[in-house]
Scaffold this motif. Structure first.
Motif, PDB file in Angstrom:
ATOM      1  N   SER A   1      33.297  25.264  40.086  1.00  0.00           N
ATOM      2  CA  SER A   1      33.714  26.588  39.651  1.00  0.00           C
ATOM      3  C   SER A   1      34.837  26.421  38.640  1.00  0.00           C
ATOM      4  O   SER A   1      35.832  25.742  38.925  1.00  0.00           O
ATOM      5  CB  SER A   1      34.193  27.406  40.856  1.00  0.00           C
ATOM      6  N   PHE A   2      34.668  27.011  37.475  1.00  0.00           N
ATOM      7  CA  PHE A   2      35.708  26.876  36.459  1.00  0.00           C
ATOM      8  C   PHE A   2      35.624  28.008  35.450  1.00  0.00           C
ATOM      9  O   PHE A   2      34.564  28.566  35.191  1.00  0.00           O
ATOM     10  CB  PHE A   2      35.623  25.527  35.752  1.00  0.00           C
TER      11      PHE A   2
ATOM     12  N   ARG B   1      26.155  31.378  39.026  1.00  0.00           N
ATOM     13  CA  ARG B   1      26.504  32.746  38.652  1.00  0.00           C
ATOM     14  C   ARG B   1      27.673  32.723  37.690  1.00  0.00           C
ATOM     15  O   ARG B   1      28.409  31.742  37.598  1.00  0.00           O
ATOM     16  CB  ARG B   1      26.839  33.601  39.866  1.00  0.00           C
ATOM     17  N   ARG B   2      27.792  33.823  36.991  1.00  0.00           N
ATOM     18  CA  ARG B   2      28.903  34.009  36.061  1.00  0.00           C
ATOM     19  C   ARG B   2      29.672  35.244  36.498  1.00  0.00           C
ATOM     20  O   ARG B   2      29.085  36.293  36.772  1.00  0.00           O
ATOM     21  CB  ARG B   2      28.365  34.212  34.653  1.00  0.00           C
TER      22      ARG B   2
ATOM     23  N   ILE C   1      26.788  31.257  25.904  1.00  0.00           N
ATOM     24  CA  ILE C   1      26.657  30.138  26.840  1.00  0.00           C
ATOM     25  C   ILE C   1      25.872  30.576  28.070  1.00  0.00           C
ATOM     26  O   ILE C   1      24.964  29.878  28.531  1.00  0.00           O
ATOM     27  CB  ILE C   1      28.038  29.579  27.233  1.00  0.00           C
ATOM     28  N   ALA C   2      26.195  31.750  28.594  1.00  0.00           N
ATOM     29  CA  ALA C   2      25.472  32.277  29.757  1.00  0.00           C
ATOM     30  C   ALA C   2      23.987  32.463  29.437  1.00  0.00           C
ATOM     31  O   ALA C   2      23.124  32.164  30.260  1.00  0.00           O
ATOM     32  CB  ALA C   2      26.095  33.586  30.226  1.00  0.00           C
TER      33      ALA C   2
ATOM     34  N   PHE D   1      32.277  30.326  35.577  1.00  0.00           N
ATOM     35  CA  PHE D   1      30.934  29.893  35.954  1.00  0.00           C
ATOM     36  C   PHE D   1      31.033  29.137  37.271  1.00  0.00           C
ATOM     37  O   PHE D   1      31.957  28.344  37.471  1.00  0.00           O
ATOM     38  CB  PHE D   1      30.332  28.973  34.882  1.00  0.00           C
ATOM     39  N   GLU D   2      30.081  29.391  38.154  1.00  0.00           N
ATOM     40  CA  GLU D   2      30.040  28.714  39.452  1.00  0.00           C
ATOM     41  C   GLU D   2      28.635  28.146  39.639  1.00  0.00           C
ATOM     42  O   GLU D   2      27.651  28.837  39.413  1.00  0.00           O
ATOM     43  CB  GLU D   2      30.376  29.688  40.576  1.00  0.00           C
ATOM     44  N   PHE D   3      28.591  26.884  40.061  1.00  0.00           N
ATOM     45  CA  PHE D   3      27.328  26.183  40.261  1.00  0.00           C
ATOM     46  C   PHE D   3      27.303  25.580  41.655  1.00  0.00           C
ATOM     47  O   PHE D   3      28.217  24.844  42.026  1.00  0.00           O
ATOM     48  CB  PHE D   3      27.172  25.048  39.240  1.00  0.00           C
ATOM     49  N   GLU D   4      26.262  25.889  42.426  1.00  0.00           N
ATOM     50  CA  GLU D   4      26.042  25.226  43.707  1.00  0.00           C
ATOM     51  C   GLU D   4      25.026  24.123  43.450  1.00  0.00           C
ATOM     52  O   GLU D   4      23.923  24.379  42.960  1.00  0.00           O
ATOM     53  CB  GLU D   4      25.515  26.195  44.757  1.00  0.00           C
TER      54      GLU D   4
END
Length: 108
Positions: free
Chosen positions: A86-87, A62-63, A99-100, A68-71
């Protein structure tokens, strides 16, 4: 810590990627996909840029604004040291919105 995000397209290598680079540590998180017609164009992978790819490694993402966060699946989590990345991103050649958009397309 500043994470620079960019989109790269490499016809000579047959792939495209969204690249997140930590300017302090040099750490890299890439999401890549073969270009249309490539042998694995139907799936994406994540890599450090120097590591072997881990295919279909993002459970969800998700953004939130510029964050941006990635599982990640466990195998990718071991590669990056955590199951959740997450960064906040500073865009370089493209906007955070672009980018999104590329992520949405690559991770479909």
């Amino acid at each position: 810590m500043t994470i620079h995000g960019s989109y790269e397209r490499h016809p000579d290598l047959g792939c495209e990627a969204v690249v997140f680079l930590d300017d302090e540590s040099g750490a890299c998180f890439q999401i890549q996909r073969d270009l249309v017609g490539g042998p694995r164009a139907d799936e994406y992978c994540v890599t450090t840029g120097a590591s072997a790819p881990v295919y279909n490694a993002v459970k969800q993402w998700r953004r939130v604004d510029d964050r941006f966060e990635f599982e990640l699946v466990p195998r990718a989590g071991r590669l990056f040291g955590d199951d959740v990345l997450s960064f906040e991103v500073s865009a370089t050649d493209t906007t955070v919105e672009e980018i999104a958009g590329h992520l949405e397309r690559l991770l479909r």
